[in-house]
Design a protein around this motif. Structure first.
Motif, PDB file in Angstrom:
ATOM      1  N   ASP A   1       0.329  -1.550   5.242  1.00  0.00           N
ATOM      2  CA  ASP A   1      -0.482  -0.341   5.374  1.00  0.00           C
ATOM      3  C   ASP A   1      -1.512  -0.263   4.258  1.00  0.00           C
ATOM      4  O   ASP A   1      -1.937   0.810   3.854  1.00  0.00           O
ATOM      5  CB  ASP A   1       0.425   0.896   5.340  1.00  0.00           C
TER       6      ASP A   1
ATOM      7  N   ARG B 289      -6.695  -7.311   4.437  1.00  0.00           N
ATOM      8  CA  ARG B 289      -5.745  -8.069   3.630  1.00  0.00           C
ATOM      9  C   ARG B 289      -4.450  -8.338   4.377  1.00  0.00           C
ATOM     10  O   ARG B 289      -3.584  -9.051   3.893  1.00  0.00           O
ATOM     11  CB  ARG B 289      -5.451  -7.324   2.329  1.00  0.00           C
TER      12      ARG B 289
ATOM     13  N   ASP C 271       0.606  -0.953  10.342  1.00  0.00           N
ATOM     14  CA  ASP C 271      -0.047   0.294  10.721  1.00  0.00           C
ATOM     15  C   ASP C 271      -1.517   0.010  11.055  1.00  0.00           C
ATOM     16  O   ASP C 271      -2.088  -0.985  10.615  1.00  0.00           O
ATOM     17  CB  ASP C 271       0.039   1.316   9.574  1.00  0.00           C
ATOM     18  N   ASN C 272      -2.124   0.885  11.852  1.00  0.00           N
ATOM     19  CA  ASN C 272      -3.577   0.892  12.071  1.00  0.00           C
ATOM     20  C   ASN C 272      -4.134  -0.318  12.794  1.00  0.00           C
ATOM     21  O   ASN C 272      -5.282  -0.727  12.547  1.00  0.00           O
ATOM     22  CB  ASN C 272      -4.332   1.038  10.738  1.00  0.00           C
TER      23      ASN C 272
ATOM     24  N   GLU D   1      -2.887   9.223  12.639  1.00  0.00           N
ATOM     25  CA  GLU D   1      -2.178  10.351  12.005  1.00  0.00           C
ATOM     26  C   GLU D   1      -2.986  11.646  12.097  1.00  0.00           C
ATOM     27  O   GLU D   1      -4.172  11.676  11.828  1.00  0.00           O
ATOM     28  CB  GLU D   1      -1.851  10.032  10.531  1.00  0.00           C
TER      29      GLU D   1
ATOM     30  N   SER E 103      -1.197  -6.958  -4.226  1.00  0.00           N
ATOM     31  CA  SER E 103      -0.269  -7.765  -3.423  1.00  0.00           C
ATOM     32  C   SER E 103      -0.455  -9.251  -3.686  1.00  0.00           C
ATOM     33  O   SER E 103       0.519  -9.994  -3.851  1.00  0.00           O
ATOM     34  CB  SER E 103      -0.489  -7.457  -1.943  1.00  0.00           C
TER      35      SER E 103
ATOM     36  N   GLY F 110       0.827  -1.208   0.000  1.00  0.00           N
ATOM     37  CA  GLY F 110       0.000   0.000   0.000  1.00  0.00           C
ATOM     38  C   GLY F 110       0.856   1.250   0.000  1.00  0.00           C
ATOM     39  O   GLY F 110       1.227   1.768   1.033  1.00  0.00           O
TER      40      GLY F 110
ATOM     41  N   TYR G 122      -3.045   6.546  -7.806  1.00  0.00           N
ATOM     42  CA  TYR G 122      -2.202   6.736  -6.619  1.00  0.00           C
ATOM     43  C   TYR G 122      -0.736   6.428  -6.971  1.00  0.00           C
ATOM     44  O   TYR G 122       0.171   7.135  -6.561  1.00  0.00           O
ATOM     45  CB  TYR G 122      -2.638   5.822  -5.480  1.00  0.00           C
TER      46      TYR G 122
ATOM     47  N   LYS H  33      -7.026  -3.233   5.366  1.00  0.00           N
ATOM     48  CA  LYS H  33      -6.796  -3.850   6.686  1.00  0.00           C
ATOM     49  C   LYS H  33      -7.194  -5.320   6.711  1.00  0.00           C
ATOM     50  O   LYS H  33      -6.542  -6.120   7.356  1.00  0.00           O
ATOM     51  CB  LYS H  33      -7.529  -3.062   7.773  1.00  0.00           C
TER      52      LYS H  33
ATOM     53  N   TYR I  96       0.004   4.284  -1.545  1.00  0.00           N
ATOM     54  CA  TYR I  96      -0.820   5.494  -1.521  1.00  0.00           C
ATOM     55  C   TYR I  96      -0.017   6.617  -2.188  1.00  0.00           C
ATOM     56  O   TYR I  96       0.380   6.481  -3.356  1.00  0.00           O
ATOM     57  CB  TYR I  96      -1.319   5.797  -0.109  1.00  0.00           C
TER      58      TYR I  96
ATOM     59  N   GLY J 288       0.274  -2.986  -8.948  1.00  0.00           N
ATOM     60  CA  GLY J 288      -0.456  -4.242  -8.979  1.00  0.00           C
ATOM     61  C   GLY J 288      -0.881  -4.642  -7.590  1.00  0.00           C
ATOM     62  O   GLY J 288      -0.513  -4.010  -6.599  1.00  0.00           O
TER      63      GLY J 288
ATOM     64  N   GLU K  26       1.318  -1.035  -5.112  1.00  0.00           N
ATOM     65  CA  GLU K  26       0.153  -0.146  -5.154  1.00  0.00           C
ATOM     66  C   GLU K  26      -0.699  -0.533  -6.361  1.00  0.00           C
ATOM     67  O   GLU K  26      -0.204  -0.531  -7.491  1.00  0.00           O
ATOM     68  CB  GLU K  26       0.607   1.308  -5.269  1.00  0.00           C
ATOM     69  N   PHE K  27      -1.980  -0.876  -6.109  1.00  0.00           N
ATOM     70  CA  PHE K  27      -2.753  -1.338  -7.262  1.00  0.00           C
ATOM     71  C   PHE K  27      -3.658  -0.269  -7.857  1.00  0.00           C
ATOM     72  O   PHE K  27      -4.264  -0.502  -8.904  1.00  0.00           O
ATOM     73  CB  PHE K  27      -3.500  -2.626  -6.940  1.00  0.00           C
TER      74      PHE K  27
HETATM   75  O1  LIG Z   1      -7.786   2.300   4.951  1.00  0.00           O
HETATM   76  C1  LIG Z   1      -6.634   2.656   5.183  1.00  0.00           C
HETATM   77  N1  LIG Z   1      -5.601   2.292   4.426  1.00  0.00           N
HETATM   78  C2  LIG Z   1      -5.838   1.497   3.221  1.00  0.00           C
HETATM   79  C3  LIG Z   1      -4.733   1.812   2.261  1.00  0.00           C
HETATM   80  C4  LIG Z   1      -4.887   1.576   0.966  1.00  0.00           C
HETATM   81  C5  LIG Z   1      -3.812   1.911   0.008  1.00  0.00           C
HETATM   82  O2  LIG Z   1      -3.207   0.687  -0.431  1.00  0.00           O
HETATM   83  C6  LIG Z   1      -3.669   0.353  -1.742  1.00  0.00           C
HETATM   84  N2  LIG Z   1      -4.034  -1.065  -1.692  1.00  0.00           N
HETATM   85  C7  LIG Z   1      -5.041  -1.614  -0.985  1.00  0.00           C
HETATM   86  N3  LIG Z   1      -5.025  -2.956  -1.119  1.00  0.00           N
HETATM   87  C8  LIG Z   1      -3.987  -3.258  -1.929  1.00  0.00           C
HETATM   88  C9  LIG Z   1      -3.432  -4.458  -2.435  1.00  0.00           C
HETATM   89  N4  LIG Z   1      -3.932  -5.704  -2.165  1.00  0.00           N
HETATM   90  C10 LIG Z   1      -5.204  -5.946  -1.508  1.00  0.00           C
HETATM   91  C11 LIG Z   1      -6.297  -5.938  -2.569  1.00  0.00           C
HETATM   92  O3  LIG Z   1      -6.001  -6.910  -3.538  1.00  0.00           O
HETATM   93  N5  LIG Z   1      -2.330  -4.406  -3.214  1.00  0.00           N
HETATM   94  C12 LIG Z   1      -1.774  -3.204  -3.500  1.00  0.00           C
HETATM   95  N6  LIG Z   1      -2.241  -2.019  -3.067  1.00  0.00           N
HETATM   96  C13 LIG Z   1      -3.342  -2.054  -2.286  1.00  0.00           C
HETATM   97  C14 LIG Z   1      -4.814   1.308  -2.034  1.00  0.00           C
HETATM   98  O4  LIG Z   1      -4.912   1.564  -3.432  1.00  0.00           O
HETATM   99  C15 LIG Z   1      -4.385   2.542  -1.253  1.00  0.00           C
HETATM  100  O5  LIG Z   1      -3.374   3.270  -1.912  1.00  0.00           O
HETATM  101  C16 LIG Z   1      -6.349   3.564   6.316  1.00  0.00           C
HETATM  102  C17 LIG Z   1      -7.447   4.207   6.914  1.00  0.00           C
HETATM  103  C18 LIG Z   1      -7.269   5.090   7.978  1.00  0.00           C
HETATM  104  C19 LIG Z   1      -8.423   5.728   8.579  1.00  0.00           C
HETATM  105  C20 LIG Z   1      -8.546   5.836   9.969  1.00  0.00           C
HETATM  106  C21 LIG Z   1      -9.655   6.453  10.555  1.00  0.00           C
HETATM  107  C22 LIG Z   1     -10.638   6.979   9.745  1.00  0.00           C
HETATM  108  F1  LIG Z   1     -11.717   7.608  10.286  1.00  0.00           F
HETATM  109  C23 LIG Z   1     -10.534   6.891   8.353  1.00  0.00           C
HETATM  110  C24 LIG Z   1      -9.442   6.270   7.784  1.00  0.00           C
HETATM  111  C25 LIG Z   1      -5.964   5.348   8.461  1.00  0.00           C
HETATM  112  C26 LIG Z   1      -4.874   4.711   7.862  1.00  0.00           C
HETATM  113  O6  LIG Z   1      -3.584   4.937   8.300  1.00  0.00           O
HETATM  114  C27 LIG Z   1      -5.054   3.815   6.813  1.00  0.00           C
HETATM  115  O7  LIG Z   1      -3.940   3.187   6.290  1.00  0.00           O
END
Ligand SMILES: O=C(NC/C=C/[C@H]1O[C@@H](n2cnc3c(NCCO)ncnc32)[C@H](O)[C@@H]1O)c1cc(-c2ccc(F)cc2)cc(O)c1O
Ligand SMILES: [Mg+2]
Length: 215
Positions: free
Chosen positions: A141, A146, A169-170, A199, A119, A66, A95, A144, A68, A117, A90-91
């Motif tokens: 990160d 996953r 994280d988280n 954060e 994970s 992840g 982003y 969650k 981001y 792509g 990152e898929f």
């Molecule tokens: O949800 C959170 N993070 C997700 C991150 C996703 C990023 O990673 C990418 N991603 C996801 N799955 C995969 C994957 N593989 C899996 C799918 O195949 N393979 C590759 N990339 C992947 C996404 O495209 C994004 O770029 C979060 C929320 C809060 C939060 C807390 C409190 C709140 F109120 C609101 C929000 C705080 C945090 O620090 C958080 O990290």
């Protein structure tokens, strides 16, 4: 709004940070996310804990799940010695495009391999495609729900070996209950919780560090 939040984060970096200065990129993103728009970067408080774990492990190969906008990628890569690198998955193509530019602005592209792509698709190819033996450090990160399946996949692919450190994280907010239960109860991991805050907020959150003890 016409632009996306990641695009506005990149603009803040291009306006406020100095090319080739990773710390100024980190500071610019933290300032923007604290004073303008919240975003899900690991942030400065948990980021300091991430820094200390990276310095303690002094990893040669790091996997980040992840990317981001690349904030934690830059935090990790800026601490790596020559020859070490972070592979970040990152898929979301939008982003990934933003993250590439953030990483480039920080001047750390030589220490980063950003793979566009999922994970689940890429982990099985890590050894063959990147010549990775095992990861010294994995920073989780991404989505969650996953964390646990991808940890098990990394184990199955032999990418987690004795001494590998997982840093998640988280684990409180949004929370990763099944992952926490697994690493805390498994005889193959030694886990510890680093209490912190979500954060840019006062809400509780934290990082879980889990060291693989071998089979
Ligand atoms: O949800 C959170 N993070 C997700 C991150 C996703 C990023 O990673 C990418 N991603 C996801 N799955 C995969 C994957 N593989 C899996 C799918 O195949 N393979 C590759 N990339 C992947 C996404 O495209 C994004 O770029 C979060 C929320 C809060 C939060 C807390 C409190 C709140 F109120 C609101 C929000 C705080 C945090 O620090 C958080 O990290
Ligand atoms: Mg996070």
């Amino acid at each position: 709004t016409r632009t996306s939040r990641p695009q506005r984060i990149l603009k803040a970096v291009q306006r406020k940070a100095t090319v080739g200065d990773p710390q100024s990129v980190i500071t610019a993103i933290d300032h923007f996310c604290r004073h303008r728009e919240w975003a899900m970067n690991v942030g400065d408080e948990k980021g300091s804990i991430l820094d200390s774990v990276v310095n303690e492990v002094s990893p040669v190969t790091v996997l980040e799940l992840g990317t981001y906008c690349g904030y934690s990628t830059v935090r990790i890569a800026r601490l790596l010695p020559p020859g070490a690198c972070v592979i970040t998955l990152e898929f979301n193509p939008d982003y990934a495009a933003i993250a590439r530019q953030v990483i480039k602005w920080s001047g750390l592209e030589d220490k980063v391999q950003l793979v566009e792509g999922a994970s689940g698709d890429w982990i099985p190819w890590m050894k063959e495609h990147f010549g990775v033996q095992a990861f010294d450090l994995v920073f989780l990160d991404h989505w969650k729900e996953r964390y646990l399946p991808d940890t098990k996949l990394l184990e199955e692919c032999g990418l987690i070996q004795k001494g590998t450190v997982l840093l998640a994280d988280n684990v409180i907010c949004p929370g990763t209950p099944d992952y926490l239960e697994y690493v805390r109860n498994s005889p193959h991991y030694n886990s510890q919780y680093y209490r912190s805050h979500l954060e840019y907020t006062k809400a509780e959150d934290g990082l879980e560090k889990s060291v693989f003890l071998g089979y």
